[in-house]
Motif scaffolding. Structure first.
Motif, PDB file in Angstrom:
ATOM      1  N   UNK A   1      54.371 -21.567  29.847  1.00 53.32           N
ATOM      2  CA  UNK A   1      53.503 -20.472  30.205  1.00 53.32           C
ATOM      3  C   UNK A   1      53.615 -19.409  29.115  1.00 53.32           C
ATOM      4  N   UNK A   2      52.626 -18.570  29.077  1.00 54.95           N
ATOM      5  CA  UNK A   2      52.649 -17.514  28.076  1.00 54.95           C
ATOM      6  C   UNK A   2      52.134 -16.223  28.695  1.00 54.95           C
ATOM      7  N   UNK A   3      52.297 -15.141  27.965  1.00 53.20           N
ATOM      8  CA  UNK A   3      51.844 -13.829  28.455  1.00 53.20           C
ATOM      9  C   UNK A   3      50.530 -13.449  27.800  1.00 53.20           C
ATOM     10  N   UNK A   4      49.667 -12.850  28.594  1.00 51.10           N
ATOM     11  CA  UNK A   4      48.393 -12.355  28.073  1.00 51.10           C
ATOM     12  C   UNK A   4      48.423 -10.836  28.089  1.00 51.10           C
ATOM     13  N   UNK A   5      47.829 -10.241  27.093  1.00 46.12           N
ATOM     14  CA  UNK A   5      47.666  -8.792  27.120  1.00 46.12           C
ATOM     15  C   UNK A   5      46.322  -8.511  27.762  1.00 46.12           C
ATOM     16  N   UNK A   6      46.353  -7.741  28.831  1.00 47.01           N
ATOM     17  CA  UNK A   6      45.128  -7.415  29.547  1.00 47.01           C
ATOM     18  C   UNK A   6      44.900  -5.913  29.505  1.00 47.01           C
ATOM     19  N   UNK A   7      43.639  -5.487  29.473  1.00 44.01           N
ATOM     20  CA  UNK A   7      43.363  -4.051  29.561  1.00 44.01           C
ATOM     21  C   UNK A   7      43.902  -3.505  30.890  1.00 44.01           C
ATOM     22  N   UNK A   8      44.338  -2.276  30.892  1.00 44.43           N
ATOM     23  CA  UNK A   8      44.911  -1.668  32.090  1.00 44.43           C
ATOM     24  C   UNK A   8      43.970  -1.712  33.283  1.00 44.43           C
ATOM     25  N   UNK A   9      42.686  -1.545  33.063  1.00 42.06           N
ATOM     26  CA  UNK A   9      41.713  -1.589  34.161  1.00 42.06           C
ATOM     27  C   UNK A   9      41.747  -2.951  34.848  1.00 42.06           C
ATOM     28  N   UNK A  10      41.780  -4.005  34.064  1.00 43.03           N
ATOM     29  CA  UNK A  10      41.823  -5.358  34.610  1.00 43.03           C
ATOM     30  C   UNK A  10      43.179  -5.621  35.249  1.00 43.03           C
ATOM     31  N   UNK A  11      44.233  -5.186  34.600  1.00 43.33           N
ATOM     32  CA  UNK A  11      45.580  -5.375  35.134  1.00 43.33           C
ATOM     33  C   UNK A  11      45.746  -4.673  36.483  1.00 43.33           C
ATOM     34  N   UNK A  12      45.230  -3.468  36.610  1.00 46.45           N
ATOM     35  CA  UNK A  12      45.294  -2.723  37.865  1.00 46.45           C
ATOM     36  C   UNK A  12      44.526  -3.458  38.962  1.00 46.45           C
ATOM     37  N   UNK A  13      43.329  -3.932  38.634  1.00 48.14           N
ATOM     38  CA  UNK A  13      42.538  -4.691  39.599  1.00 48.14           C
ATOM     39  C   UNK A  13      43.277  -5.959  40.011  1.00 48.14           C
ATOM     40  N   UNK A  14      43.827  -6.656  39.029  1.00 47.68           N
ATOM     41  CA  UNK A  14      44.542  -7.901  39.274  1.00 47.68           C
ATOM     42  C   UNK A  14      45.752  -7.677  40.185  1.00 47.68           C
ATOM     43  N   UNK A  15      46.484  -6.620  39.941  1.00 49.45           N
ATOM     44  CA  UNK A  15      47.651  -6.314  40.775  1.00 49.45           C
ATOM     45  C   UNK A  15      47.243  -5.976  42.204  1.00 49.45           C
ATOM     46  N   UNK A  16      46.133  -5.266  42.371  1.00 50.31           N
ATOM     47  CA  UNK A  16      45.699  -4.913  43.732  1.00 50.31           C
ATOM     48  C   UNK A  16      45.215  -6.159  44.479  1.00 50.31           C
ATOM     49  N   UNK A  17      44.471  -7.023  43.827  1.00 53.19           N
ATOM     50  CA  UNK A  17      44.028  -8.264  44.463  1.00 53.19           C
ATOM     51  C   UNK A  17      45.242  -9.138  44.790  1.00 53.19           C
ATOM     52  N   UNK A  18      46.181  -9.168  43.885  1.00 53.02           N
ATOM     53  CA  UNK A  18      47.402  -9.942  44.084  1.00 53.02           C
ATOM     54  C   UNK A  18      48.147  -9.488  45.340  1.00 53.02           C
ATOM     55  N   UNK A  19      48.241  -8.189  45.535  1.00 54.47           N
ATOM     56  CA  UNK A  19      48.925  -7.655  46.724  1.00 54.47           C
ATOM     57  C   UNK A  19      48.157  -7.980  48.000  1.00 54.47           C
ATOM     58  N   UNK A  20      46.860  -7.802  47.963  1.00 52.64           N
ATOM     59  CA  UNK A  20      46.042  -8.060  49.149  1.00 52.64           C
ATOM     60  C   UNK A  20      46.096  -9.540  49.530  1.00 52.64           C
ATOM     61  N   UNK A  21      46.020 -10.421  48.548  1.00 49.41           N
ATOM     62  CA  UNK A  21      45.976 -11.860  48.804  1.00 49.41           C
ATOM     63  C   UNK A  21      47.364 -12.496  48.874  1.00 49.41           C
ATOM     64  N   UNK A  22      48.414 -11.709  48.646  1.00 48.23           N
ATOM     65  CA  UNK A  22      49.796 -12.212  48.665  1.00 48.23           C
ATOM     66  C   UNK A  22      49.965 -13.377  47.684  1.00 48.23           C
ATOM     67  N   UNK A  23      49.444 -13.183  46.482  1.00 45.08           N
ATOM     68  CA  UNK A  23      49.533 -14.176  45.423  1.00 45.08           C
ATOM     69  C   UNK A  23      50.071 -13.513  44.169  1.00 45.08           C
ATOM     70  N   UNK A  24      50.644 -14.305  43.323  1.00 45.52           N
ATOM     71  CA  UNK A  24      51.037 -13.809  42.013  1.00 45.52           C
ATOM     72  C   UNK A  24      49.764 -13.543  41.209  1.00 45.52           C
ATOM     73  N   UNK A  25      49.800 -12.561  40.310  1.00 50.28           N
ATOM     74  CA  UNK A  25      48.613 -12.305  39.482  1.00 50.28           C
ATOM     75  C   UNK A  25      48.126 -13.550  38.740  1.00 50.28           C
ATOM     76  N   UNK A  26      49.052 -14.362  38.254  1.00 56.15           N
ATOM     77  CA  UNK A  26      48.632 -15.571  37.542  1.00 56.15           C
ATOM     78  C   UNK A  26      47.863 -16.519  38.452  1.00 56.15           C
ATOM     79  N   UNK A  27      48.225 -16.569  39.738  1.00 51.14           N
ATOM     80  CA  UNK A  27      47.501 -17.437  40.672  1.00 51.14           C
ATOM     81  C   UNK A  27      46.098 -16.906  40.956  1.00 51.14           C
TER      82      UNK A  27
END
Length: 160
Positions: A1-27
């Motif tokens: 696996x590797x790390x991606x650099x994401x814009x903060x706007x996308x990262x923030x959205x991804x983290x919020x969806x991750x919390x709501x869906x109880x999934x890791x951001x990568x999932x």
């Protein structure tokens, strides 16, 4: 696996969806990518993801049993999604895994699928965040590996 650099706007959205869906951001990202594929490509990718996460689990087993268990669970989940897709079903929720394995057990007359699934599912540390002894982990891993073999066989049979 590797790390991606994401814009903060996308990262923030991804983290919020991750919390709501109880999934890791990568999932969450994987699900987005899978949803953009046609059925054939999605099926192939789910099978490859299952193999990749099984290998990750194997590589983590001497370092971190919780993370190894998570990788094994993801391997099983992706393969179950592939089998379901191949049969015209969709696994969209955690509970869908249970329903689908019960369906398969009934349809194939193999109650052992449910036994293996219930034991393998305990490797999913995010839902069972308790330490497991190495012996208990090995027992559950063996059930998972057995289930992976059966599901891979089933996928090959469905292709015929």
């Amino acid at each position: 696996m590797n790390n991606l650099e994401l814009p903060n706007t996308i990262l923030t959205w991804l983290e919020s969806v991750s919390q709501v869906e109880h999934k890791r951001p990568s999932d969450v990202i994987v699900d987005l990518v899978l949803s953009s594929m046609d059925t054939s490509e999605r099926l192939s990718t789910l099978i490859k993801l299952s193999q990749e996460f099984e290998e990750i689990g194997d590589s983590l087993i001497t370092k971190d049993l919780v993370e190894a268990g998570e990788a094994y669970w993801r391997s099983l989940s992706y393969l179950m999604r592939a089998v379901a897709l191949n049969m015209g079903f969709e696994i969209a929720t955690y509970q869908d895994h249970y329903a689908f394995i019960e369906y398969l057990a009934y349809k194939l007359g193999k109650g052992s699928l449910v036994v293996s699934f219930v034991n393998a599912e305990r490797l999913h540390g995010e839902f069972h965040p308790r330490p497991q002894s190495p012996e208990e982990f090995e027992f559950r891993k063996n059930h998972l590996k057995s289930l992976l073999v059966e599901l891979r066989y089933l996928i090959n049979e469905l292709k015929k």
